[in-house]
Scaffold this motif. Structure first.
Motif, mmCIF file in Angstrom:
data_model
loop_
_atom_site.group_PDB
_atom_site.id
_atom_site.type_symbol
_atom_site.label_atom_id
_atom_site.label_comp_id
_atom_site.label_asym_id
_atom_site.label_seq_id
_atom_site.Cartn_x
_atom_site.Cartn_y
_atom_site.Cartn_z
ATOM 1 N N LYS A 26 0.852 -1.185 0.000
ATOM 2 C CA LYS A 26 0.000 0.000 0.000
ATOM 3 C C LYS A 26 0.888 1.236 0.000
ATOM 4 N N LEU A 27 1.145 1.778 -1.195
ATOM 5 C CA LEU A 27 2.072 2.888 -1.306
ATOM 6 C C LEU A 27 1.485 4.216 -0.849
ATOM 7 N N GLU A 28 0.178 4.272 -0.616
ATOM 8 C CA GLU A 28 -0.373 5.504 -0.068
ATOM 9 C C GLU A 28 0.117 5.734 1.361
ATOM 10 N N LYS A 29 0.734 4.743 1.953
ATOM 11 C CA LYS A 29 1.325 4.868 3.287
ATOM 12 C C LYS A 29 2.715 5.495 3.236
ATOM 13 N N LEU A 30 3.260 5.702 2.041
ATOM 14 C CA LEU A 30 4.646 6.113 1.878
ATOM 15 C C LEU A 30 4.751 7.551 1.375
#
Length: 118
Positions: A26-30
């Motif tokens: 989940k790249l929205e966490k990065l």
């Protein structure tokens, strides 16, 4: 050179990582903060803690191309972790960060395969 505080999500790097990666993350966490030097970056991950931070730092420090790697959790009530990476041999900090992620995923797969069979 000092790192600037993250002001936005680095959309191009996120898109490149999505296209290249083999696992679902989940790249929205990065969030990625970069300096003028592409070999230096700070990555902020939300909803993670010392378990991931220490493991990731360990995997990154094993990489001989990493000059510096450290992580911190700015406040124990804040569910975010910051990982700072400085690379030494011409690669980008994002590439080194990704290699650390893939190495850690490989270790996790090995542990699951070894202990899941019992």
């Amino acid at each position: 050179a000092s790192l600037r505080r993250p002001t936005h999500t680095w959309e191009r790097e996120r898109e490149r990582m999505i296209e290249e990666q083999d696992t679902q993350v989940k790249l929205e966490k990065l969030t990625i903060a970069t300096d003028e030097d592409p070999a230096v970056a700070r990555f902020t991950l939300t909803d993670d803690d010392d378990t991931l931070g220490n493991s990731w730092r360990y995997m990154l420090r094993k990489d001989h191309d990493v000059d510096f790697c450290g992580y911190c959790i700015p406040h124990h009530l804040d569910k975010k972790m910051e990982i700072g990476v400085q690379e030494r041999d011409g690669d980008t900090a994002g590439a080194v960060f990704r290699r650390g992620l893939l190495s850690l995923a490989g270790v996790c797969d090995h542990v699951r395969d070894e202990f899941g069979a019992e």
